[in-house]
Design an enzyme around this catalytic site. Structure first.
Site, PDB file in Angstrom:
ATOM      1  CG  ASP A  20      -1.824  -1.163   1.325  1.00 34.36           C
ATOM      2  OD1 ASP A  20      -2.339  -1.566   0.263  1.00 34.36           O
ATOM      3  OD2 ASP A  20      -2.020  -1.698   2.433  1.00 34.36           O
ATOM      4  CB  THR A  21       3.119   2.677   2.239  1.00 33.57           C
ATOM      5  OG1 THR A  21       1.847   2.973   2.810  1.00 33.57           O
ATOM      6  CG2 THR A  21       4.040   3.879   2.404  1.00 33.57           C
TER       7      THR A  21
END
Length: 296
Positions: A20-21
């Site tokens: 996600d990051t």
């Protein structure tokens, strides 16, 4: 376990879906010098369209976060101040929030305008940028310690001089309470066609002369890591650090418990990535720009 090579579209898809990051180094990953690496702007756009959280974590202290936003824009990329975490900003946050730097004290800065801007933005007065007068053995006695200097902050300085080094040295040796902080200790700096001396190479002069060890803020050191993890509240299992240096970027990710991707557009080459004695990246690939194919 040896790093996994990402080289097919299926590899790229599985890699992007897993996180996600993404935390990115800049020099050698996003750009080299003042030139964007091929297809990296398109890659960042693709990641944003997929809802990924992008964070830019750089040891380069010469440029303020505001100026970094301008550089991204000039090279055709989007970035917000809040997405950029530089070693200069980490230094400012550390002095303000951890040390509680006294408002009457000043920081003697060897470094560029980026350090001064970040320190002054948090209310810390800086000195040293105007130390440009010539100096000789006959005039060395003019260099005196200042009771106002509570810290010497050392970063990359393209105009470093003997006068600046002498001022920093005399404050550090004559005032044991004067803090010694380095924004980073990178041995080399990639730029344009070649690799040049980095902050660490310059910093070694003061370490040797003062016999003092600085607190180093930048990757892969704990102060920078703690600041990043606290500010962004990352889920390590869903985060990946992308860099071009094994001893800073990849080690930084390993210490933070996140996955890592080493790209071969900066300092590291394939042989060094695959060396069993090197910090072991989770993945490696030729260039971050190769991921742009997922947006086609």
């Amino acid at each position: 376990m040896a790093p996994t090579l990402l080289e097919t579209r299926d590899d790229y898809e599985a890699f992007v879906d897993r996180y996600d990051t993404f935390l990115f180094d800049c020099d050698g990953v996003i750009w080299r010098g003042n030139t964007a690496i091929d297809n990296v702007p398109e890659t960042l756009n693709m990641l944003r369209k997929r809802g990924k959280h992008l964070i830019f974590v750089t040891n380069n202290s010469a440029t303020s976060r505001r100026d970094y936003v301008g550089k991204f824009a000039k090279l055709g990329m989007q970035a917000a101040v809040e997405e950029i975490f530089s070693s200069a900003y980490a230094t400012a946050v550390y002095l303000r929030d951890v040390v509680g730097f006294a408002p009457e004290k000043k920081a003697y800065v060897i470094g560029g305008s980026g350090i001064r801007s970040e320190l002054e933005d948090v209310g810390i007065t800086t000195v040293g940028h105007d130390d440009t007068a010539a100096i000789s053995l006959a005039t060395l006695g003019d260099v005196e310690p200042s009771a106002d200097v509570g810290a010497v902050v050392f970063g990359i300085d393209y105009d470093i001089s003997y006068r600046k080094l002498s001022n920093a040295h005399i404050n550090l040796t004559q005032n044991p309470d004067c803090l010694f902080i380095a924004t980073n200790d990178d041995r080399t700096l990639p730029g344009g066609k070649y690799v040049y001396p980095g902050t660490g190479a310059l910093l070694s002069t003061l370490i040797h002369s003062t016999q003092r060890t600085p607190l180093v803020m930048g990757k892969p050191n704990t102060p920078m890591l703690d600041c990043v993890m606290q500010k962004f509240r990352l889920d390590p299992a869903r985060s990946c650090m992308v860099g071009d240096r094994l001893d800073t970027d990849i080690l930084f990710g390993i210490k933070g418990g996140v996955s890592t991707l080493c790209v071969l557009t900066g300092v590291a080459d394939e042989a060094s990535v695959l060396s069993p004695s090197a910090p072991q990246a989770t993945y490696y690939m030729l260039s971050l720009g190769d991921l742009f194919k997922l947006g086609q």
